[in-house]
Motif scaffolding. Structure first.
Motif, PDB file in Angstrom:
ATOM      1  N   VAL A  95       0.857  -1.181   0.000  1.00  0.00           N
ATOM      2  CA  VAL A  95       0.000   0.000   0.000  1.00  0.00           C
ATOM      3  C   VAL A  95       0.897   1.237   0.000  1.00  0.00           C
ATOM      4  O   VAL A  95       1.717   1.430   0.897  1.00  0.00           O
ATOM      5  N   LYS A  96       0.735   2.054  -1.003  1.00  0.00           N
ATOM      6  CA  LYS A  96       1.614   3.199  -1.192  1.00  0.00           C
ATOM      7  C   LYS A  96       1.139   4.409  -0.381  1.00  0.00           C
ATOM      8  O   LYS A  96       0.042   4.434   0.155  1.00  0.00           O
ATOM      9  N   SER A  97       1.983   5.417  -0.334  1.00  0.00           N
ATOM     10  CA  SER A  97       1.661   6.643   0.404  1.00  0.00           C
ATOM     11  C   SER A  97       0.916   7.649  -0.457  1.00  0.00           C
ATOM     12  O   SER A  97       0.621   8.753  -0.014  1.00  0.00           O
ATOM     13  N   THR A  98       0.612   7.263  -1.690  1.00  0.00           N
ATOM     14  CA  THR A  98      -0.101   8.150  -2.613  1.00  0.00           C
ATOM     15  C   THR A  98      -1.507   7.627  -2.882  1.00  0.00           C
ATOM     16  O   THR A  98      -1.784   6.427  -2.725  1.00  0.00           O
ATOM     17  N   LYS A  99      -2.399   8.542  -3.303  1.00  0.00           N
ATOM     18  CA  LYS A  99      -3.780   8.172  -3.613  1.00  0.00           C
ATOM     19  C   LYS A  99      -4.022   8.217  -5.113  1.00  0.00           C
ATOM     20  O   LYS A  99      -3.392   8.986  -5.836  1.00  0.00           O
ATOM     21  N   ASP A 100      -4.994   7.416  -5.560  1.00  0.00           N
ATOM     22  CA  ASP A 100      -5.381   7.443  -6.968  1.00  0.00           C
ATOM     23  C   ASP A 100      -6.457   8.502  -7.193  1.00  0.00           C
ATOM     24  O   ASP A 100      -6.817   9.246  -6.275  1.00  0.00           O
ATOM     25  N   SER A 101      -7.012   8.558  -8.393  1.00  0.00           N
ATOM     26  CA  SER A 101      -7.991   9.590  -8.733  1.00  0.00           C
ATOM     27  C   SER A 101      -9.289   9.450  -7.942  1.00  0.00           C
ATOM     28  O   SER A 101     -10.046  10.414  -7.807  1.00  0.00           O
ATOM     29  N   GLU A 104      -8.361   6.745  -3.168  1.00  0.00           N
ATOM     30  CA  GLU A 104      -7.930   5.550  -2.434  1.00  0.00           C
ATOM     31  C   GLU A 104      -6.421   5.398  -2.521  1.00  0.00           C
ATOM     32  O   GLU A 104      -5.799   5.788  -3.527  1.00  0.00           O
ATOM     33  N   CYS A 105      -5.837   4.835  -1.486  1.00  0.00           N
ATOM     34  CA  CYS A 105      -4.398   4.569  -1.504  1.00  0.00           C
ATOM     35  C   CYS A 105      -4.080   3.574  -2.620  1.00  0.00           C
ATOM     36  O   CYS A 105      -4.794   2.578  -2.801  1.00  0.00           O
ATOM     37  N   PRO A 143      -6.925   9.866   7.404  1.00  0.00           N
ATOM     38  CA  PRO A 143      -7.018  10.532   6.096  1.00  0.00           C
ATOM     39  C   PRO A 143      -5.798  10.296   5.210  1.00  0.00           C
ATOM     40  O   PRO A 143      -5.844  10.557   4.007  1.00  0.00           O
ATOM     41  N   ASN A 144      -4.733   9.796   5.806  1.00  0.00           N
ATOM     42  CA  ASN A 144      -3.468   9.644   5.080  1.00  0.00           C
ATOM     43  C   ASN A 144      -3.183   8.187   4.748  1.00  0.00           C
ATOM     44  O   ASN A 144      -3.520   7.265   5.510  1.00  0.00           O
ATOM     45  N   CYS A 145      -2.523   8.000   3.628  1.00  0.00           N
ATOM     46  CA  CYS A 145      -2.048   6.670   3.249  1.00  0.00           C
ATOM     47  C   CYS A 145      -0.771   6.351   4.037  1.00  0.00           C
ATOM     48  O   CYS A 145      -0.050   7.268   4.415  1.00  0.00           O
ATOM     49  N   PRO A 146      -0.524   5.088   4.344  1.00  0.00           N
ATOM     50  CA  PRO A 146      -1.161   3.925   3.727  1.00  0.00           C
ATOM     51  C   PRO A 146      -2.414   3.407   4.438  1.00  0.00           C
ATOM     52  O   PRO A 146      -3.071   2.503   3.920  1.00  0.00           O
ATOM     53  N   ARG A 147      -2.783   3.956   5.610  1.00  0.00           N
ATOM     54  CA  ARG A 147      -3.878   3.343   6.362  1.00  0.00           C
ATOM     55  C   ARG A 147      -5.264   3.725   5.849  1.00  0.00           C
ATOM     56  O   ARG A 147      -6.230   3.013   6.092  1.00  0.00           O
ATOM     57  N   HIS A 148      -5.358   4.849   5.164  1.00  0.00           N
ATOM     58  CA  HIS A 148      -6.669   5.336   4.718  1.00  0.00           C
ATOM     59  C   HIS A 148      -7.411   4.306   3.867  1.00  0.00           C
ATOM     60  O   HIS A 148      -6.838   3.678   2.977  1.00  0.00           O
ATOM     61  N   VAL A 149      -8.728   4.149   4.177  1.00  0.00           N
ATOM     62  CA  VAL A 149      -9.604   3.307   3.365  1.00  0.00           C
ATOM     63  C   VAL A 149     -10.938   4.032   3.227  1.00  0.00           C
ATOM     64  O   VAL A 149     -11.541   4.431   4.233  1.00  0.00           O
ATOM     65  N   GLY A 150     -11.415   4.209   2.002  1.00  0.00           N
ATOM     66  CA  GLY A 150     -12.721   4.804   1.781  1.00  0.00           C
ATOM     67  C   GLY A 150     -13.834   3.802   2.013  1.00  0.00           C
ATOM     68  O   GLY A 150     -13.602   2.589   2.087  1.00  0.00           O
TER      69      GLY A 150
END
Length: 276
Positions: A95-101, A104-105, A143-150
């Motif tokens: 799981v990366k530290s960046t989000k997609d469009s 989501e991480c 709110p932050n990756c990698p833990r964030h899940v929508g």
């Protein structure tokens, strides 16, 4: 003698689905028959620190206190890991530290962590007649990756785990996240999210849901843990919680485990037939 809890192999009101009949639990007998079965059963736990085994005196997850509530033909396998959301539990290190469009991480590659692969292993993992209890929703709100899940992703991953269990004749059970202690005057109130998402995933997948969130803060009210001045080191609240508002001392974890066991009975979940 206390039964041995197996370690992690290779490393470590809402409307809910009514408890399914025995026919909806592949490989499981009704509660009455379960109590007399000679076959051994494993209860697999997947969750966060509020469920996990302790690394020191505190915190102690309720899963650590769960096995003593069962007869000797049940073994609890506690694979809960502190600090994990459902996504980091499943895809640790991918799981990366960046989000997609979609917000989501990014998960790349989409390959499971060894803890879940071990549970899926046909030789050493979950087998027909076992149970899988899943409780996340605390770290997932980061709110932050990698833990964030929508919300949509959370339901998707619950469904992934439930299907894998059912495909093996294992009965999945979803639990809403256990509540922290938060007082509104003299009453304890709920503190967590992902309640609706857990209920929705249960309905969609035909999986029983235990509303541990509500049951836990109802317990805090029964124990009169409110009002509280924010000092978690003294009195009844200090005996229940670590020096924070979230994690449990062993005595608190034991009481939360008892709440889960009572829910198994109250909701007529066949696993209740194995309780002492």
């Amino acid at each position: 003698m206390r039964k041995r809890v197996l370690p992690l192999v290779a490393l470590a009101v809402l409307t809910f689905v009514a408890a399914p009949a025995a026919a909806d639990h592949p490989g499981c007998a009704p509660a009455a028959a379960a109590s007399t079965s000679a076959a051994s059963v494993k209860v697999w736990l997947a969750g966060d620190s509020t469920m996990a085994d302790p690394k020191s005196g505190c915190p102690v997850g309720w899963g650590n206190q769960f096995d003593t509530l069962f007869k000797d033909d049940v073994t609890v396998v506690n694979n809960a890991v502190a600090g994990r959301s459902i996504q980091t539990w499943l895809y640790e290190s991918n799981v990366k530290s960046t989000k997609d469009s979609a917000g989501e991480c990014v998960v790349s590659p989409r390959t499971f962590h060894q803890r879940w692969l071990t549970m899926l292993d046909p030789t050493n993992g979950m087998k027909a007649g076992d149970y899988l209890m899943i409780q996340f929703g605390i770290n997932d709100g980061d709110p932050n990756c990698p833990r964030h899940v929508g919300g949509a992703r959370y339901k998707e991953l619950l469904a992934v785990m439930a299907k894998a269990a059912k495909d093996r004749g294992v009965t999945p059970i979803f639990l809403t996240p256990v509540s922290a202690i938060k007082c509104s005057g003299s009453s304890a109130v709920g503190t967590r999210g992902f309640l609706t998402e857990t209920a929705d995933a249960g309905r969609a997948g035909g999986v029983t849901v235990i509303d541990l969130h509500k049951l836990s803060y109802m317990l805090y009210n029964t124990l009169k843990l409110c009002p509280n001045d924010g000092d978690y080191t003294k009195g009844a609240v200090g005996a229940f919680f670590c020096n924070d508002h979230t994690h449990f001392e062993a005595a608190g974890a034991r009481q939360i485990a008892g709440v889960v066991a009572k829910a198994l009975r109250d909701q007529r979940i066949p696993l209740a037939g194995y309780l002492r």
